[in-house]
Enzyme design. Structure first.
Site, PDB file in Angstrom:
ATOM      1  N   LEU A 206       0.878  -1.177   0.000  1.00 43.03           N
ATOM      2  CA  LEU A 206       0.000   0.000   0.000  1.00 43.03           C
ATOM      3  C   LEU A 206       0.911   1.221   0.000  1.00 43.03           C
ATOM      4  O   LEU A 206       1.664   1.417   0.953  1.00 43.03           O
ATOM      5  CB  LEU A 206      -0.805  -0.053   1.304  1.00 43.03           C
ATOM      6  CG  LEU A 206      -2.088   0.738   1.455  1.00 43.03           C
ATOM      7  CD1 LEU A 206      -3.110   0.345   0.391  1.00 43.03           C
ATOM      8  CD2 LEU A 206      -2.677   0.470   2.848  1.00 43.03           C
ATOM      9  N   HIS A 207       0.894   2.021  -1.060  1.00 42.14           N
ATOM     10  CA  HIS A 207       1.757   3.204  -1.032  1.00 42.14           C
ATOM     11  C   HIS A 207       1.253   4.382  -1.834  1.00 42.14           C
ATOM     12  O   HIS A 207       1.813   5.466  -1.760  1.00 42.14           O
ATOM     13  CB  HIS A 207       3.173   2.854  -1.518  1.00 42.14           C
ATOM     14  CG  HIS A 207       3.274   2.801  -3.012  1.00 42.14           C
ATOM     15  ND1 HIS A 207       2.974   1.672  -3.718  1.00 42.14           N
ATOM     16  CD2 HIS A 207       3.600   3.737  -3.930  1.00 42.14           C
ATOM     17  CE1 HIS A 207       3.135   1.909  -5.010  1.00 42.14           C
ATOM     18  NE2 HIS A 207       3.506   3.162  -5.171  1.00 42.14           N
ATOM     19  N   ARG A 208       0.188   4.195  -2.636  1.00 41.18           N
ATOM     20  CA  ARG A 208      -0.228   5.305  -3.514  1.00 41.18           C
ATOM     21  C   ARG A 208      -0.744   6.474  -2.700  1.00 41.18           C
ATOM     22  O   ARG A 208      -1.478   6.290  -1.725  1.00 41.18           O
ATOM     23  CB  ARG A 208      -1.318   4.853  -4.463  1.00 41.18           C
ATOM     24  CG  ARG A 208      -0.777   3.971  -5.484  1.00 41.18           C
ATOM     25  CD  ARG A 208      -1.374   4.147  -6.854  1.00 41.18           C
ATOM     26  NE  ARG A 208      -0.599   3.284  -7.698  1.00 41.18           N
ATOM     27  CZ  ARG A 208       0.469   3.668  -8.366  1.00 41.18           C
ATOM     28  NH1 ARG A 208       0.835   4.927  -8.366  1.00 41.18           N
ATOM     29  NH2 ARG A 208       1.163   2.799  -9.057  1.00 41.18           N
ATOM     30  N   ARG A 239       6.629   5.462   2.428  1.00 40.95           N
ATOM     31  CA  ARG A 239       5.521   6.433   2.466  1.00 40.95           C
ATOM     32  C   ARG A 239       4.420   5.955   3.422  1.00 40.95           C
ATOM     33  O   ARG A 239       3.863   6.749   4.183  1.00 40.95           O
ATOM     34  CB  ARG A 239       4.918   6.619   1.067  1.00 40.95           C
ATOM     35  CG  ARG A 239       3.686   7.533   1.064  1.00 40.95           C
ATOM     36  CD  ARG A 239       2.976   7.505  -0.276  1.00 40.95           C
ATOM     37  NE  ARG A 239       3.578   8.347  -1.273  1.00 40.95           N
ATOM     38  CZ  ARG A 239       3.349   9.671  -1.397  1.00 40.95           C
ATOM     39  NH1 ARG A 239       2.538  10.291  -0.568  1.00 40.95           N
ATOM     40  NH2 ARG A 239       3.926  10.348  -2.347  1.00 40.95           N
TER      41      ARG A 239
END
Ligand code: UD1
Length: 362
Positions: A206-208, A239
């Site tokens: 998960l990083h967007r 992030r």
């Protein structure tokens, strides 16, 4: 022919590996410029060592910042490098801030630009990646499209005469590393503590920005992962760690076991050993498809629409809207039986890219 590759973020290093190998088979000169957008060792260095990529010839050391600061920093720093190198082509990859800055610097110096992975569209104008793709495509001289769908998108935007269907270089590297993993050439990957590699588990990332930068949304996604009935190996991007810390959210709850991002072979082995993938990454959706594992994508759209055929990939923009039973049933669904075909090409795309650049120069 002299070609400068501009890279900076993790997915670009994966694409660079087969391109660098294809150049190494020829007499062409290939120069690697690393912008430094990704600077953590596990987002950058491990890809050079693990995938046998030559060290960058130039490192700009740009690092993090707002989109303007990061893009502008690369733009200012790369100008003199491209002027000095004076290549026949600048090759930019994918959709990051480094891609746009590299393309812009080259086009303003009248150096030909080729865009690898051209023509992908999410049609979501809130994504920084979408701005980068559209702007890069419209200023590049040659658009190296990975799929027929990408070719169609470029034609719709009036760019057909600059477009070539090259295939997807990620197939080249994914299949090569898959074969090496299956033949025992790599040690088992280090999965997060508490994950039994011999029992069913899911791989998650998960990083967007659209998922991590809104506290309520990030909390809801983390809660949805936590309630899954299968252990979840969450390979946490910096992030994600930074945003969870900023919002006071705990990542490792319920089913979730938090680990470091893996190198490429480790990731491929971890996906091969898994029951499925839950992600918002573009590359991982496609790797799951190529490796035959079901993928659940935490977004409302995907650029890789071919992965949706036959139920290999499902889009779930909001797990909470599905209700707990449906969310769990989707994320833990069994491996589909549908044929997958080869929408991303034959694993020879990198050689084709080198050939196209040489031909187009003449
Ligand atoms: C970038 C790309 C995205 C790609 C992703 C792969 C853009 C706009 N986005 O997103 O398309 O899918 O890379 O990972 O170019 N950070 C570190 N160490 C690092 C790199 C980043 O700690 O080595 C942290 C910093 O706090 C930074 C944040 O992560 O502010 C985000 O990094 P950034 O490069 O802006 O974007 P990514 O989320 O990695």
């Amino acid at each position: 022919m002299k070609v400068v590759s501009v890279v900076g973020a993790r997915p670009q290093l994966v694409k660079l590996a087969p391109i660098a190998a294809a150049f190494a088979e020829t007499d062409h000169e290939h120069v690697i410029v690393h912008t430094g957008q990704h600077y953590d060792a596990n987002l950058s260095d491990v890809f050079f060592t693990g995938l046998g990529i030559p060290d960058p010839d130039v490192h700009l050391g740009i690092g993090s910042g707002s989109h303007g600061v990061q893009t502008g920093g690369v733009l200012a720093a790369i100008d003199p490098v491209l002027a000095e190198q004076a290549p026949d082509w600048v090759l930019v990859y994918g959709d990051t801030n480094s891609t746009l800055a590299g393309a812009l610097s080259a086009v303003k110096q009248h150096i030909k630009v080729a865009h690898l992975e051209a023509g992908l569209r999410s049609f979501n104008r809130r994504m920084p990646e979408e701005h980068n793709r559209v702007l890069t495509d419209h200023c590049a001289d040659v658009l190296l499209a990975p799929t027929e769908q990408a070719v169609r998108h470029l034609a719709t935007e009036g760019l057909a005469d600059r477009t070539v269907l090259a295939g997807d270089v990620m197939v080249d590297v994914c299949l090569r590393v898959r074969d090496a993993v299956l033949s025992g050439q790599h040690p088992r990957p280090t999965l997060p503590e508490g994950i039994d590699p011999d029992a069913p588990y899911l791989i998650a990332t998960l990083h967007r920005a659209e998922n991590t930068d809104d506290p309520a949304r990030l909390a809801a996604l983390l809660a949805a992962l936590a309630e899954l009935p299968v252990p979840v190996a969450l390979l946490a991007h910096p992030r994600l760690l930074a945003k969870a810390d900023q919002y006071g959210l705990k990542i490792g709850q319920g089913a979730v076991h938090v680990g470091q991002p893996l190198g490429y072979a480790g990731l491929i082995a971890a996906v091969l050993g898994s029951a499925g993938v839950v992600t918002d990454s573009g590359g991982l959706q496609k790797e799951a498809y190529l490796l035959g594992r079901p993928c659940t994508t935490l977004r409302s759209e995907t650029e890789w629409v071919e992965t949706l055929d036959g139920g290999w990939n499902h889009l779930v923009p909001d797990p909470g809207a599905l209700g707990p039973g449906d969310w769990i049933a989707t994320a833990t669904r069994p491996t589909p039986q549908a044929e997958r075909g080869t929408p991303y090409g034959d694993g020879q795309a990198a050689r084709r890219v080198v050939q196209i650049l040489a031909e187009r120069l003449g």
